[in-house]
Structures are given as C-alpha cells and as structure tokens.
Design a protein around this motif. Structure first.
Motif, PDB file in Angstrom:
ATOM      1  N   GLN A  45      -1.719   0.081  -6.025  1.00 13.11           N
ATOM      2  CA  GLN A  45      -2.348   1.353  -5.673  1.00 13.11           C
ATOM      3  C   GLN A  45      -3.793   1.422  -6.156  1.00 13.11           C
ATOM      4  N   SER A  46      -4.140   0.572  -7.099  1.00 10.94           N
ATOM      5  CA  SER A  46      -5.436   0.652  -7.763  1.00 10.94           C
ATOM      6  C   SER A  46      -6.511  -0.108  -6.993  1.00 10.94           C
ATOM      7  N   GLU A  70       0.850  -1.198   0.000  1.00 14.58           N
ATOM      8  CA  GLU A  70       0.000   0.000   0.000  1.00 14.58           C
ATOM      9  C   GLU A  70       0.883   1.245   0.000  1.00 14.58           C
ATOM     10  N   PRO A  71       1.385   1.651  -1.172  1.00 12.73           N
ATOM     11  CA  PRO A  71       2.347   2.754  -1.234  1.00 12.73           C
ATOM     12  C   PRO A  71       1.797   4.092  -0.757  1.00 12.73           C
ATOM     13  N   GLN A  72       0.481   4.264  -0.753  1.00 15.24           N
ATOM     14  CA  GLN A  72      -0.090   5.564  -0.405  1.00 15.24           C
ATOM     15  C   GLN A  72      -0.668   5.590   1.005  1.00 15.24           C
ATOM     16  N   ASN A  73      -0.228   4.687   1.854  1.00 22.34           N
ATOM     17  CA  ASN A  73      -0.727   4.644   3.224  1.00 22.34           C
ATOM     18  C   ASN A  73      -0.152   5.818   4.021  1.00 22.34           C
ATOM     19  N   GLY A  74      -1.014   6.772   4.356  1.00 29.23           N
ATOM     20  CA  GLY A  74      -0.551   7.987   5.027  1.00 29.23           C
ATOM     21  C   GLY A  74       0.095   7.717   6.370  1.00 29.23           C
ATOM     22  N   ARG A  75      -0.498   6.816   7.160  1.00 25.64           N
ATOM     23  CA  ARG A  75       0.071   6.543   8.488  1.00 25.64           C
ATOM     24  C   ARG A  75       1.442   5.884   8.388  1.00 25.64           C
ATOM     25  N   ALA A  76       1.640   5.075   7.358  1.00 27.52           N
ATOM     26  CA  ALA A  76       2.956   4.467   7.170  1.00 27.52           C
ATOM     27  C   ALA A  76       3.992   5.536   6.824  1.00 27.52           C
ATOM     28  N   HIS A  77       3.619   6.505   5.986  1.00 28.69           N
ATOM     29  CA  HIS A  77       4.541   7.609   5.681  1.00 28.69           C
ATOM     30  C   HIS A  77       4.827   8.426   6.940  1.00 28.69           C
ATOM     31  N   TYR A 134       6.952  13.140   6.109  1.00 26.40           N
ATOM     32  CA  TYR A 134       5.801  13.835   6.702  1.00 26.40           C
ATOM     33  C   TYR A 134       4.977  14.538   5.619  1.00 26.40           C
ATOM     34  N   ALA A 135       5.655  15.116   4.642  1.00 23.77           N
ATOM     35  CA  ALA A 135       4.932  15.767   3.543  1.00 23.77           C
ATOM     36  C   ALA A 135       4.099  14.747   2.777  1.00 23.77           C
ATOM     37  N   ALA A 136       4.664  13.562   2.543  1.00 27.97           N
ATOM     38  CA  ALA A 136       3.909  12.503   1.857  1.00 27.97           C
ATOM     39  C   ALA A 136       2.718  12.064   2.696  1.00 27.97           C
ATOM     40  N   HIS A 138       7.567   6.439  -4.458  1.00 29.43           N
ATOM     41  CA  HIS A 138       6.912   5.415  -5.275  1.00 29.43           C
ATOM     42  C   HIS A 138       6.512   5.920  -6.649  1.00 29.43           C
ATOM     43  N   GLN A 139       5.988   7.143  -6.729  1.00 28.53           N
ATOM     44  CA  GLN A 139       5.562   7.627  -8.032  1.00 28.53           C
ATOM     45  C   GLN A 139       6.745   7.831  -8.959  1.00 28.53           C
ATOM     46  N   ASP A 140       7.865   8.319  -8.422  1.00 25.49           N
ATOM     47  CA  ASP A 140       9.070   8.440  -9.244  1.00 25.49           C
ATOM     48  C   ASP A 140       9.554   7.072  -9.693  1.00 25.49           C
ATOM     49  N   ARG A 141       9.421   6.083  -8.823  1.00 23.43           N
ATOM     50  CA  ARG A 141       9.824   4.715  -9.191  1.00 23.43           C
ATOM     51  C   ARG A 141       8.966   4.186 -10.338  1.00 23.43           C
ATOM     52  N   VAL A 142       7.675   4.457 -10.275  1.00 24.31           N
ATOM     53  CA  VAL A 142       6.786   4.021 -11.356  1.00 24.31           C
ATOM     54  C   VAL A 142       7.218   4.651 -12.680  1.00 24.31           C
ATOM     55  N   TYR A 143       7.399   5.972 -12.669  1.00 26.18           N
ATOM     56  CA  TYR A 143       7.818   6.664 -13.892  1.00 26.18           C
ATOM     57  C   TYR A 143       9.116   6.073 -14.436  1.00 26.18           C
ATOM     58  N   LEU A 144      10.083   5.860 -13.543  1.00 32.21           N
ATOM     59  CA  LEU A 144      11.387   5.351 -13.983  1.00 32.21           C
ATOM     60  C   LEU A 144      11.292   3.929 -14.504  1.00 32.21           C
ATOM     61  N   CYS A 145      10.435   3.112 -13.902  1.00 31.58           N
ATOM     62  CA  CYS A 145      10.267   1.737 -14.398  1.00 31.58           C
ATOM     63  C   CYS A 145       9.775   1.736 -15.842  1.00 31.58           C
ATOM     64  N   PHE A 146       8.782   2.561 -16.129  1.00 31.38           N
ATOM     65  CA  PHE A 146       8.260   2.604 -17.493  1.00 31.38           C
ATOM     66  C   PHE A 146       9.270   3.228 -18.453  1.00 31.38           C
ATOM     67  N   ALA A 147      10.016   4.236 -17.988  1.00 28.98           N
ATOM     68  CA  ALA A 147      11.053   4.832 -18.838  1.00 28.98           C
ATOM     69  C   ALA A 147      12.146   3.817 -19.140  1.00 28.98           C
ATOM     70  N   MET A 148      12.561   3.059 -18.125  1.00 29.13           N
ATOM     71  CA  MET A 148      13.582   2.028 -18.337  1.00 29.13           C
ATOM     72  C   MET A 148      13.068   0.924 -19.252  1.00 29.13           C
ATOM     73  N   GLY A 149      11.789   0.579 -19.105  1.00 29.61           N
ATOM     74  CA  GLY A 149      11.219  -0.424 -19.999  1.00 29.61           C
ATOM     75  C   GLY A 149      11.345   0.005 -21.449  1.00 29.61           C
ATOM     76  N   LYS A 150      11.021   1.269 -21.726  1.00 33.98           N
ATOM     77  CA  LYS A 150      11.126   1.779 -23.098  1.00 33.98           C
ATOM     78  C   LYS A 150      12.583   1.855 -23.544  1.00 33.98           C
TER      79      LYS A 150
END
Length: 663
Positions: free
Chosen positions: A379-380, A69-76, A96-98, A342-354
């Motif tokens: 996340q979905s 659960e990458p968007q779990n606020g309490r975990a951040h 804390y910002a996340a 996590h969101q930067d990781r997602v972007y980079l994964c797809f960029a690296m795939g290409k």
C-alpha cells in the motif's frame, strides 16, 4: 509496478464492446503470463470473467489484484458488481462502499450503493449516499479528474490540475477542499489549513469542508481550535451521531478526556454496540492510564464485531495484555476469512504476531508480522533510494563551513529539548524522564519542524543547486538562501506555535523522532535548543520497528531491508551532525539507560543544564497522557530483558542482519 500497455488496454476494451470476450480474455492471459503483477490487466480480466459468468475465477483474479494494490477503487467496484451478480448484497454494499472510499470519483459505485441500500431497507444510509452522489454529479469534470488522480496517488498532477481549475474559479469551495486534501497528503499543513479556513468562511454550510478543516487543525496539533470547530459543528445538529463522534475525538485529542468520555457515552446510549465508538473510547481510557477500563472497552467492541481488527490490535498494542487461547482461535478464524477487509487483516496480523510472541511461538509470530508488513508495504509509496538521496543531500549542504558562516543566525530561545532518532529507540522513555522534572513540560511528537521543511521543499530550487536537489527538491539546498532574519523568524514562529502545548514550565520536549533529518534547520533557527539522539542497538531497534504497526508515517518499517537501510542512513547522518556541529547533540543509548538509570539521567540533565531531581528516576509515577506505542511501558519501571527480545527471532532475521552488515 507494471501496467498494461495502452494499446493492449484499448484492444481489449474494443473486443469487449463488440462482445468478443474469448479473444479479449486470451489477450489478457497472454499479457499476464509475462507480467503477472499487471494491475490493469488483472482488473480487465476480472471484468471479462464476470461477463462470461465465471464468478469464482473473477473472484480469484481480484484476490490477486488486491494482493498487489489493496486500495484500488476500481477493483473494489468490480468486486461489488461481482457480489451483486451472485446475489450477495451485503458483500456488494461493503465493496461499493470501499470503492467510494478509495476513489470518490467512481459514480457507478455511488449509484449502485444507493440502489442496494434502498433495496435492503437501509434508507437513512441511502439518503446520505444519494446526497454525496448528487454532489459528485454536479462537480465540474476537471475536479472529477482531480479525484481520480488523488485516488491513483498522482498527487503532483492532481495539484497542478486543481490549481489550474482554481485560477479560473478561485472561490470554488470544492476545488479549494480538494487542493487542501492534496496539501495534507503532501505534508503542507499550513496551506491546507488556510485553504479550508477560507472555504468555510465562503460557505459556512459546506459540511465536508468544515470536517476537513477540523482534520487539518488536528494534524497541525491545534487541538483547542479543532475542538472549538467540532463543537460548532455539533451545535448545528446535536443529534447527528457523526458530529457527536467528531467532537468526542477532538476533545480526546485536546486532552479533555472527561468531555470525550462523556460524549462517547452519549453516542453509545444511541448505538450501544458500535465497535468504532467503543474502540475510540478504549483509546481515550488507555491514553489517560485507565488500563483495565480500556481493556473492557476493546473487549465490548469485539463482542459486537469480532472482525473489528483495530480493537484486536489495540489490545495487543497495550504491550502488557495477554490473549487467551479462545481469543487466539477467534483471531485465526477471522484471518481465514477470504472477505476480511485489508485493513482489518493488517490489524489482526500484528495482533496475532504479538499474541504468538507472548506464547514463545516465534516462528508463527514472525510469519504474522511479516504478512502484516507485506500488506502495508504494497500500500505504501515509500522509496528507500529517494530517502537515502535526501539524507545524503543534508550532508552535502550542511557542512562545518556552512554553519560557521551562519554562527549568529536564529532565535535565542533555549526552551526546546528535541529528542530525535528512530521510533522504538527509547525516545518515549527519555521524554517521560525529562517531563518528570519540575522545569520541563512533556508535549507530543510535534509536527512543526517537518511542516517547515515541507514549506521550504516547495520553494524554487536555488540557482546552482547540485544533483541532490533534483531528488530532494529545493530542500535542503534552499537553506543556503536563508538570511539571518529568516532563521530568527522561523525560530520565533516555532516558539509561538508550540506554546499551545506547554503548561508553564520554562523548558519543553519535542519528541518527533524524524527531526534527526532536520538538525541543520533546527540549529539555524534555534541555536540554543538542546538536541538528544535516542539511540538503540541496530538489530533491536530495527526489529522493534518492524513489528510495530504505526498509526501513520514510518513507512520504511514495512520491510526488513528498508528499515535496515534507514537505520544505516540515520547513523551516517548523525555522524555527520557530530562533525558539523560538535557537542550540539547528546547521544543517549537505550541499553546504557537500562543498565545505569541514575548515571544516564544525571548525564541527560547536565546536558540540558537542569538540576538533578530524584523524581526523574521514578518517571513511571509521573501522571501525564502518553500517546505513543510505549505508553504502558513507561508507566512501569525499566524491564531489562526487553533489550534482547529480538534474539528469539534471530533465525528469521537474516535479511536484516545482512542489510545491516552485522555478523
């Protein structure tokens, strides 16, 4: 997803309060030995480990939680506490910002963030956080609970709680704003717009409501109105960089690229290395066809912030861009960092795939695409069974007899040409061909039909609705209750609402792919509209969707099995429309367009009752803004090799082939 039993949670919390950390940890570890994906148990274990001074163990536990659960606020928030405890203040600030971003109800995170910003001499940012913290502290407790429910994704409960509060305090602006946020997440955009327009009228000085109002207008594609509101916001404080950025983005959305780019330059004069602004500038340049300038803007963003994943992905999403070996090494280094957001990781994964795909390193490429999709899937909240049930409900309601009984319903306008299908099936190419015709305006992927379907979905279910209505809600069963007047009114509203996207041609294209789910509704309200099914071979279409990171929606694409099931359900529903509405839908297969462009263009224009025009064959010369992932591809002649690209990945596509039941 399993969560710790309330009795266990209460037991552990009681042990922690009494200082019995060892027994609390044992109880949690026992629970996790049976259910290792239990989010609440992982969260509590990380807290216990931090209390015990086992910071590395706590870090590992939180890493496991974020995988689920990458968007779990309490975990951040807990990660913020952990980073603060070990003296990593910048990492704590980021965490804390996340936490505040994912769950604005976490007052502890707002207070800790404010304190750390002050301690690190970031006074301007600290003042803004303090203002948001004070606003939350003054919020009625029921609305704090609504914030929490929204963060947990429990939108229907949040809506019920918020409506209950507003019945007692109908002019409470923050309550109206929260209800509008829920409406936007549920896709009920007209309700959101009305609520926010009312909130702004009540409190013109309420900046968050004003910003949300602009967002709602943009989502409804009322771009001129959104730009006007953004300009008014900027006039309040012309030096406010946030307001400058909002105005630039809304100008870009409206297609006013000259204003947008000038505004981005003003921001960059104050913040010359701001990666977000540089990336937004790149998007504007890309959309209006300035490829080299877009590449330069994305490159400047990465020079300023090498881990800015969106800029890496934006280069990849140009489709024709090729990464250097040095850039490949940079991306690999960023992906190796454990603290990469996590969101930067997602972007980079797809960029690296290409990047790896372009180098014919297909196994490595697929691994990156798969990793990025898996993060997005976690996340979905996409439910393949629910989608299947909704599409089956369309078939049960919208029968040939149903349409025969309503043969004279709807508005007579023949202006729209709907291009439907799956994403990455060639719909942008068909739109570009059609919009090259002198009698056709190209527009966008218009949300109007989807918004109307959401309005109908929220009506009371018709009496006697079948089992499918229990899953699908009132829609599509509610279609049986629509009168001829209702259908004509919906058609008239659609023509009026879409007028803002048109440029004077008698016909226009609505290229929202997901409208294939709503062909019954489209026919009821606009029986003379043309409908084109952009079809692509199953393996090519599904894999192309899997390796594309969509800006929003299309959540079925994050799993090979889900995308295959969606494709099969789409094919089945299109077969149903062929039987229920014979001759109303033209199927255009992408592979046939690639092989015989002129023949298929003539067929397409004949169906739309348009005279042949040679410029439709030279569609790439048509100057217009294209906002889909295919923007660079449709500015070039057809690439005949693109239809077979999936075959290079065949060794890893077994689950897709199996789910599609293909040899």
């Amino acid at each position: 997803m399993a969560n710790a039993e309330p009795s266990l949670t209460a037991q552990v919390q009681a042990l922690m309060r009494s200082g019995q950390l060892g027994p609390a940890r044992s109880a949690l570890e026992e629970r996790l030995s049976d259910a290792d994906r239990d989010v609440e148990a992982l969260y509590l274990l990380a807290v216990v480990q931090r209390y015990q001074g086992e910071h590395e163990a706590a870090h590992e536990t939180l890493a496991g939680l974020f995988e689920i659960e990458p968007q779990n606020g309490r975990a951040h928030q807990e990660r913020g506490h952990l980073m603060k405890a070990i003296g990593r203040h910048e990492a704590a600030i980021d965490s804390y910002a996340a936490a505040c971003r994912h769950n604005p109800a976490l007052l502890a995170s707002w207070r800790a963030l404010e304190g750390l910003l002050l301690a690190t001499q970031q006074s301007d940012r600290a003042r803004k956080v303090a203002a948001q913290r004070r606003q939350l502290e003054q919020l009625p407790k029921p609305l704090l609970a609504v914030h929490e429910l929204i963060a947990q994704g429990r939108l229907l409960q949040a809506e019920e709680r918020c409506r209950s509060f507003l019945r007692r305090a109908p002019r409470h602006v923050e309550g109206m704003r929260l209800l509008a946020q829920i409406a936007m997440q549920l896709g009920v955009l007209d309700d959101a717009e009305f609520l926010l327009e009312s909130a702004v009228a009540l409190r013109p000085d309420h900046i968050p409501a004003q910003i949300d109002y602009i967002t709602a207008l943009r989502k409804r594609q009322q771009f001129q109105k959104a730009q006007t509101q953004a300009r008014a916001l900027l006039e309040r404080d012309p030096q406010n960089v946030q307001f400058q950025s909002i105005f630039a983005v809304e100008s870009m959305q409206r297609g006013d690229y000259e204003t947008a780019l000038a505004q981005f330059e003003r921001i960059l004069a104050q913040l010359p290395d701001d990666p977000v602004t540089l990336t937004s500038k790149g998007h504007a340049l890309k959309t209006c066809g300035r490829y080299d300038d877009a590449v330069s803007a994305y490159g400047r963003a990465l020079d300023a912030q090498p881990r800015h994943g969106e800029a890496w992905y934006s280069l990849a999403n140009l489709k024709t861009y090729r990464f250097t070996s040095a850039q490949l090494a940079q991306m690999e280094a960023q992906l190796a960092a454990r603290d990469l957001p996590h969101q930067d990781r997602v972007y980079l994964c797809f960029a690296m795939g290409k990047a790896q795909e372009d180098r014919n390193a297909y196994e490595a490429s697929f691994a990156h695409y798969a990793e990025g999709n898996e993060i997005k899937r976690r996340q979905s909240r996409y439910d393949a069974q629910r989608m299947h049930a909704e599409l089956m409900a369309q078939q049960r309601v919208c029968t040939p007899a149903f349409f025969e009984a309503r043969a004279h319903h709807g508005h007579p306008a023949a202006d729209p040409i709907f291009v439907v299908g799956l994403p990455r099936a060639g719909s942008t190419l068909l739109e570009q061909i059609l919009s090259s015709h002198s009698q056709v305006d190209g527009t966008l992927e218009l949300p109007n039909v989807l918004t109307l379907s959401q309005q109908l979905r929220r009506r009371p279910r018709p009496e006697g609705a079948g089992d499918e209505s229990a899953v699908a809600g009132a829609y599509p069963a509610i279609l049986t209750d629509l009168s001829a007047h209702d259908c004509a009114r919906f058609g008239e509203q659609y023509i009026e609402q879409t007028q803002i996207h048109r440029h004077g041609a008698p016909r226009f294209v609505d290229k929202m792919p997901n409208n294939f789910r709503h062909i019954g509704l489209i026919h009821l309200m606009l029986p003379n509209a043309k409908i084109i099914d952009a079809r692509r071979e199953a393996m090519a279409c599904c894999f192309s969707a899997f390796k594309q990171l969509f800006a929003e929606g299309q959540e079925f694409s994050y799993s090979l099995r889900d995308v295959a099931r969606y494709y099969a359900d789409y094919e089945r529903l299109m077969e149903h429309w062929d039987k229920a509405l014979p001759g109303r839908v033209l199927r255009v297969r992408h592979e046939e367009v690639v092989q015989d462009l002129e023949g298929q263009v003539r067929r397409l224009l004949d169906f739309c009752e348009l005279p042949f025009e040679a410029q439709c064959l030279r569609y790439w010369e048509t100057a217009r803004a294209v906002r889909t992932p295919s923007s660079e591809q449709v500015r070039r002649p057809i690439d005949r090799q693109s239809t077979e690209q999936w075959r290079a990945f065949a060794p890893w596509l077994g689950p897709l082939r199996e789910a599609l039941d293909q040899p």
